[in-house]
Design an enzyme around this catalytic site. Structure first.
Site, PDB file in Angstrom:
ATOM      1  N   THR A   1       0.863  -1.187   0.000  1.00 33.92           N
ATOM      2  CA  THR A   1       0.000   0.000   0.000  1.00 33.92           C
ATOM      3  C   THR A   1       0.900   1.238   0.000  1.00 33.92           C
ATOM      4  O   THR A   1       2.062   1.161   0.403  1.00 33.92           O
ATOM      5  CB  THR A   1      -0.878   0.048   1.257  1.00 33.92           C
ATOM      6  OG1 THR A   1       0.000   0.028   2.392  1.00 33.92           O
ATOM      7  CG2 THR A   1      -1.799  -1.142   1.338  1.00 33.92           C
TER       8      THR A   1
ATOM      9  N   GLU B   1      -5.840  -3.423  -0.908  1.00 32.59           N
ATOM     10  CA  GLU B   1      -6.331  -4.520  -0.063  1.00 32.59           C
ATOM     11  C   GLU B   1      -7.548  -5.227  -0.647  1.00 32.59           C
ATOM     12  O   GLU B   1      -7.920  -6.297  -0.187  1.00 32.59           O
ATOM     13  CB  GLU B   1      -6.718  -3.982   1.333  1.00 32.59           C
ATOM     14  CG  GLU B   1      -5.558  -3.578   2.210  1.00 32.59           C
ATOM     15  CD  GLU B   1      -5.139  -2.125   1.999  1.00 32.59           C
ATOM     16  OE1 GLU B   1      -5.413  -1.578   0.909  1.00 32.59           O
ATOM     17  OE2 GLU B   1      -4.527  -1.551   2.908  1.00 32.59           O
TER      18      GLU B   1
ATOM     19  N   LYS C   1     -14.928  16.722  12.108  1.00 30.79           N
ATOM     20  CA  LYS C   1     -15.969  16.452  13.098  1.00 30.79           C
ATOM     21  C   LYS C   1     -16.320  17.758  13.790  1.00 30.79           C
ATOM     22  O   LYS C   1     -15.602  18.246  14.641  1.00 30.79           O
ATOM     23  CB  LYS C   1     -15.496  15.392  14.080  1.00 30.79           C
ATOM     24  CG  LYS C   1     -15.357  14.048  13.367  1.00 30.79           C
ATOM     25  CD  LYS C   1     -15.012  12.906  14.274  1.00 30.79           C
ATOM     26  CE  LYS C   1     -15.055  11.617  13.460  1.00 30.79           C
ATOM     27  NZ  LYS C   1     -13.999  10.681  13.735  1.00 30.79           N
TER      28      LYS C   1
ATOM     29  N   TRP D   1     -20.492  15.236  11.040  1.00 27.99           N
ATOM     30  CA  TRP D   1     -19.323  15.051  10.173  1.00 27.99           C
ATOM     31  C   TRP D   1     -19.456  15.892   8.907  1.00 27.99           C
ATOM     32  O   TRP D   1     -20.489  15.873   8.243  1.00 27.99           O
ATOM     33  CB  TRP D   1     -19.178  13.575   9.775  1.00 27.99           C
ATOM     34  CG  TRP D   1     -18.796  12.673  10.927  1.00 27.99           C
ATOM     35  CD1 TRP D   1     -18.747  12.999  12.246  1.00 27.99           C
ATOM     36  CD2 TRP D   1     -18.426  11.302  10.849  1.00 27.99           C
ATOM     37  NE1 TRP D   1     -18.365  11.920  13.007  1.00 27.99           N
ATOM     38  CE2 TRP D   1     -18.168  10.853  12.168  1.00 27.99           C
ATOM     39  CE3 TRP D   1     -18.279  10.382   9.797  1.00 27.99           C
ATOM     40  CZ2 TRP D   1     -17.769   9.557  12.463  1.00 27.99           C
ATOM     41  CZ3 TRP D   1     -17.889   9.083  10.095  1.00 27.99           C
ATOM     42  CH2 TRP D   1     -17.635   8.676  11.410  1.00 27.99           C
TER      43      TRP D   1
END
Ligand code: ADP
Length: 565
Positions: A206, A351, A459, A464
């Site tokens: 990654t 992934e 936040k 959010w």
């Protein structure tokens, strides 16, 4: 070792020990990727693989030739002492030779490790040593890079340069040899497969924007299942008539699986090599009659700019898959409305092999207006069969209402269960789901919409704010080249958004102009508390905005609203 055991023996053991399971009586056909190239060579042997070579000319080969030469690679690897499970790496562009190395290595149970040349040199050193790569195949392009790193690469015994003798430069790498000489004396007969389908096939790290990169170890089985799932009609829908140009590199999660799915479908492949600018890609699209292509938004932006500036048209291209980051509305509209090309918006990650969702529209979109359909297509889409997704908010499954956003988790046939050498520990929850680190909504039809990375979401007062949504609107303001939003401390709301802008050359928009532009286009409480202009917004190795670096730059910055409240 259930794989080696014939079905009858398993049945007999169950019968004797009285277990209450009845096994099916079908053949055991391990899902190993060598079967993909066998299939392509046997049934589509004359289908071409065309490469813009690093040396310059266009090179044409076929699946039948690639198959034979991949077997030579297998024999050459065995002669080097490469055994089951050994890692061999490629630092290479998309090309026919690169395909040969892939299948030659995987066919004998070695692990093909793709290296991303865009990573920082110290990350490459870390990855190569961590993977303990024994051999590196490289294009001429990367010789200076490897020369600079070679003293730090402890495990690499030999470098094979993907070229021929005539193009080999002077080079001080250990055991260095040109590819054509390396395979030339080896037979095109080699035995492939015959091992457990769970055997490791490929390794891809990654990007590692936080901490060290982590290795995702694909198995033969997961690669074959991923191939089958990407070939579904509502996913990439590939067939033998397709001519596929993967601009997305093979080191970017197996070119989104295309290096496996194109031969599985018997489709012609067109490999762009090192040239991914608008003019070069356009030339290949037209001269090779490409029908399907896949790339990240920045590549498409270059192509579209080229088309616009040269007043060119696309005569054969029908569909493009776009992913890696969100598809900007402008790209979607130009392709769909001006050039008649269907956009398939894809989401995924290393992934997830990488395909997680894709934005093909189903019958639920039939009654929608064009504008509503575009809006739906800008979402990241639905998972194909083989992938499950859900949204968790405070550990509980969030409703599929297209509004509630939370952590996107994923489970499926080709999703990582842990990282190479156990890095990062346990990565699955008690239900076997992997937390993607993305924040998203899912609507009643199953369409997922990425609203943020979990670490980037702002936040504010318990609610959010999606930094991506604000960026996507801000980037449409006159003169804005790149927009980034980060959260900054606020005494009353915890965090509030700060908008950072890189302007196009000569642009004259002021703070007030940008605020006026945003007004009415985003929710009032999402309005940034401040706007700052910078010369350049930093980008990471995969071309995405580097928010880590931005947060560092703006560490000491305080919002004006925080000072007055
Ligand atoms: P890649 O190398 O393909 O970028 P990574 O595993 O490094 O893969 O990054 C995956 C991340 O990229 C995802 O978790 C997500 O944040 C982002 N991403 C990928 N596709 C999209 C998309 N279509 N829209 C928004 N974000 C995306």
């Amino acid at each position: 070792m259930s794989i080696a055991m014939p079905h009858k023996a398993v049945w007999l053991i169950n019968y004797i020990f009285g277990e209450k399971i009845m096994l099916g009586l079908m053949q055991n056909w391990p899902l190993t990727v060598d079967k993909i190239m066998d299939h392509a060579a046997t049934n589509h042997g004359r289908r071409e693989v065309v490469t813009r070579s690093v040396e310059g000319p266009i090179v044409r080969t076929t699946y039948s030739e690639i198959h034979a030469r991949a077997k030579q690679v297998s024999n050459a690897l065995l002669a080097e002492g490469i055994a089951h499970g050994d890692r061999v790496a490629t630092l290479a562009w998309n090309s026919g030779r690169h395909l040969e190395v892939w299948y030659g290595a995987m066919g004998i149970g070695a692990v093909l490790h793709t290296l991303n040349p865009r990573l920082f040199p110290e990350q490459l050193v870390y990855i190569i040593n961590h993977a303990e790569d024994k051999l590196i195949f490289t294009d001429l392009t990367f010789l200076p890079l490897l020369e600079a790193l070679k003293d730090k690469l402890a495990t690499v015994a030999r470098y094979v340069v993907l070229t021929d003798k005539d193009h080999m430069p002077e080079c001080g790498l250990k055991g260095v040899i040109d590819y054509e000489s390396w395979i030339s004396d080896h037979s095109a007969q080699a035995s492939w497969g015959g091992f457990d389908e769970h055997t490791a096939a490929g390794l891809c790290y990654t990007s590692g924007t936080t901490g060290n990169p982590k290795g995702v170890l694909y198995s033969h089985r997961s690669n074959v299942l991923h191939t089958l799932l990407t070939m579904q009609k509502d996913v990439m829908g590939l067939g033998a008539r397709d001519v596929i140009l993967p601009v997305v590199p093979m080191f970017h999660a197996n070119a989104w699986g295309v290096a496996l799915s194109a031969p599985a479908a018997g489709a012609k492949m067109v490999m762009p090599g090192a040239k991914m600018d608008g003019a070069s890609i356009y030339e290949l699209l037209e001269s090779e009659y490409v029908t399907f292509s896949a790339a990240v938004p920045t590549v498409w932006m270059m192509l579209l700019q080229y088309l616009e500036s040269t007043n060119s048209r696309l005569s054969t291209l029908k569909r493009v898959a776009i992913g890696g980051s969100a598809v900007p509305e402008r790209i979607m509209r130009l392709f769909e409305e001006k050039y008649g090309v269907e956009v398939l918006h894809a989401w995924g990650m290393t992934e997830t092999s990488p395909l997680g969702t894709l934005g093909s529209l189903g019958p639920e979109a039939d009654g929608l207006s064009h504008e509503e359909q575009i809006k739906l297509k800008l979402k990241q889409g639905r998972p194909p069969f083989g992938v499950e997704i859900k949204i968790l908010r405070d550990g509980m499954q969030a409703p599929r209402d297209g509004q509630t956003f939370g952590n996107l988790v994923v489970r499926g046939a080709a999703i990582a269960a842990s990282y190479f050498k156990g890095e990062g520990g346990d990565i699955l929850d008690q239900d076997g789901f992997f937390d993607t680190g993305d924040v998203a909504t899912i609507d009643e039809h199953g369409f997922m919409h990425i609203t943020d990375r979990a670490k980037d979401v702002i936040k504010s007062g318990g609610e959010w704010i999606s930094s991506i949504d604000v960026e996507n609107v801000a980037v449409g303001a006159p003169g804005v080249a790149v927009a980034a939003v980060i959260g900054k401390y606020h005494p009353k709301w915890d965090e509030r958004p700060l908008l950072i802008l890189e302007m196009a050359k000569g642009a004259s928009s002021t703070k007030a102009d940008i605020f006026a532009y945003l007004d009415g286009k985003i929710a009032k409480w999402w309005m940034p508390d401040d706007i700052v202009f910078v010369d350049a917004i930093p980008l990471g190795a995969t071309g995405k905005i580097n928010k880590l670096a931005l947060r560092e730059t703006f560490k000491a910055y305080e919002l004006p609203t925080a000072l007055v409240s």
